[in-house]
Design a protein around this motif. Structure first.
Motif, PDB file in Angstrom:
ATOM      1  N   THR A  92      13.898   0.051 -78.562  1.00  0.00           N
ATOM      2  CA  THR A  92      12.919   0.458 -77.558  1.00  0.00           C
ATOM      3  C   THR A  92      13.539   1.426 -76.557  1.00  0.00           C
ATOM      4  O   THR A  92      12.937   2.443 -76.210  1.00  0.00           O
ATOM      5  N   ALA A  93      14.760   1.098 -76.101  1.00  0.00           N
ATOM      6  CA  ALA A  93      15.454   1.986 -75.156  1.00  0.00           C
ATOM      7  C   ALA A  93      15.713   3.348 -75.797  1.00  0.00           C
ATOM      8  O   ALA A  93      15.523   4.393 -75.156  1.00  0.00           O
ATOM      9  N   GLN A  94      16.122   3.351 -77.048  1.00  0.00           N
ATOM     10  CA  GLN A  94      16.376   4.613 -77.751  1.00  0.00           C
ATOM     11  C   GLN A  94      15.092   5.415 -77.902  1.00  0.00           C
ATOM     12  O   GLN A  94      15.081   6.637 -77.742  1.00  0.00           O
ATOM     13  N   SER A  95      13.987   4.730 -78.191  1.00  0.00           N
ATOM     14  CA  SER A  95      12.699   5.401 -78.322  1.00  0.00           C
ATOM     15  C   SER A  95      12.284   6.043 -77.000  1.00  0.00           C
ATOM     16  O   SER A  95      11.781   7.179 -76.977  1.00  0.00           O
ATOM     17  N   GLU A  96      12.504   5.327 -75.891  1.00  0.00           N
ATOM     18  CA  GLU A  96      12.180   5.894 -74.581  1.00  0.00           C
ATOM     19  C   GLU A  96      13.043   7.115 -74.286  1.00  0.00           C
ATOM     20  O   GLU A  96      12.557   8.118 -73.754  1.00  0.00           O
ATOM     21  N   ARG A  97      14.332   7.044 -74.628  1.00  0.00           N
ATOM     22  CA  ARG A  97      15.214   8.191 -74.422  1.00  0.00           C
ATOM     23  C   ARG A  97      14.755   9.385 -75.250  1.00  0.00           C
ATOM     24  O   ARG A  97      14.768  10.527 -74.779  1.00  0.00           O
ATOM     25  N   LEU A  98      14.349   9.129 -76.487  1.00  0.00           N
ATOM     26  CA  LEU A  98      13.861  10.217 -77.336  1.00  0.00           C
ATOM     27  C   LEU A  98      12.573  10.819 -76.780  1.00  0.00           C
ATOM     28  O   LEU A  98      12.383  12.036 -76.832  1.00  0.00           O
TER      29      LEU A  98
ATOM     30  N   ARG B 237      11.708  10.929 -73.577  1.00  0.00           N
ATOM     31  CA  ARG B 237      12.108  11.759 -72.433  1.00  0.00           C
ATOM     32  C   ARG B 237      12.758  13.059 -72.912  1.00  0.00           C
ATOM     33  O   ARG B 237      12.522  14.135 -72.354  1.00  0.00           O
ATOM     34  N   GLY B 238      13.570  12.967 -73.971  1.00  0.00           N
ATOM     35  CA  GLY B 238      14.198  14.166 -74.525  1.00  0.00           C
ATOM     36  C   GLY B 238      13.169  15.134 -75.077  1.00  0.00           C
ATOM     37  O   GLY B 238      13.292  16.348 -74.912  1.00  0.00           O
ATOM     38  N   ASP B 239      12.151  14.606 -75.738  1.00  0.00           N
ATOM     39  CA  ASP B 239      11.071  15.460 -76.256  1.00  0.00           C
ATOM     40  C   ASP B 239      10.355  16.170 -75.119  1.00  0.00           C
ATOM     41  O   ASP B 239      10.028  17.359 -75.221  1.00  0.00           O
ATOM     42  N   ALA B 240      10.109  15.442 -74.021  1.00  0.00           N
ATOM     43  CA  ALA B 240       9.427  16.056 -72.875  1.00  0.00           C
ATOM     44  C   ALA B 240      10.286  17.171 -72.290  1.00  0.00           C
ATOM     45  O   ALA B 240       9.782  18.254 -71.965  1.00  0.00           O
ATOM     46  N   LYS B 241      11.589  16.938 -72.171  1.00  0.00           N
ATOM     47  CA  LYS B 241      12.485  17.978 -71.642  1.00  0.00           C
ATOM     48  C   LYS B 241      12.534  19.173 -72.592  1.00  0.00           C
ATOM     49  O   LYS B 241      12.550  20.324 -72.156  1.00  0.00           O
ATOM     50  N   PHE B 242      12.568  18.890 -73.887  1.00  0.00           N
ATOM     51  CA  PHE B 242      12.597  19.969 -74.870  1.00  0.00           C
ATOM     52  C   PHE B 242      11.327  20.803 -74.792  1.00  0.00           C
ATOM     53  O   PHE B 242      11.384  22.036 -74.857  1.00  0.00           O
ATOM     54  N   ASP B 243      10.181  20.141 -74.659  1.00  0.00           N
ATOM     55  CA  ASP B 243       8.916  20.872 -74.530  1.00  0.00           C
ATOM     56  C   ASP B 243       8.914  21.742 -73.280  1.00  0.00           C
ATOM     57  O   ASP B 243       8.443  22.887 -73.308  1.00  0.00           O
ATOM     58  N   LEU B 244       9.451  21.213 -72.170  1.00  0.00           N
ATOM     59  CA  LEU B 244       9.518  21.985 -70.930  1.00  0.00           C
ATOM     60  C   LEU B 244      10.406  23.214 -71.111  1.00  0.00           C
ATOM     61  O   LEU B 244      10.041  24.321 -70.691  1.00  0.00           O
TER      62      LEU B 244
END
Length: 125
Positions: A48-54, A56-63
């Motif tokens: 679950t923690a890894q999924s949340e990190r991914l 957040r990473g996807d959101a940063k990548f999109d930005l």
């Protein structure tokens, strides 16, 4: 059959002992249900923690992708540089034209100042 009935007690005792040893050995090879559930829960929490990190990473990548889309291309930067050079050249030309006009203004101001001095001296007399 007589031997079997005579040795049945010791054979049963050895069999039970071997079964007990085998059971203890098998128990040491596997985990208990509570240990298994604890490990499964820990793995689930890490997933679950890894999924949340991914996420957040996807959101940063999109930005970052959106920001890169707004960055001007090489061609646009070249056109901008050329446009700035043209403007700089036009400013230089106008500066040269203004230099002539400034010389004329300085002569006119000198003449006006000279006339003002003459008139103020005449007015004092």
């Amino acid at each position: 059959m007589d031997i079997l009935s005579r040795w049945s007690g010791p054979i049963q005792l050895v069999s039970v002992a071997l079964f007990g040893v085998a059971f203890l050995w098998l128990r040491s090879q596997f985990v208990s249900r509570s240990e298994f559930l604890d490990a499964a829960k820990a793995i689930g929490e890490r997933a679950t923690a890894q999924s949340e990190r991914l996420t957040r990473g996807d959101a940063k990548f999109d930005l970052l992708a959106q920001k890169f889309e707004t960055i001007p291309s090489r061609q646009q930067l070249t056109e901008l540089a050329l446009g700035l050079e043209r403007v700089t050249g036009e400013i230089r030309v106008q500066g040269a034209q203004l230099a002539g006009a400034m010389q004329i203004m300085e002569r006119v101001e000198a003449s006006v100042t000279r006339h003002e001095t003459i008139f103020s001296d005449a007015a004092r007399r």
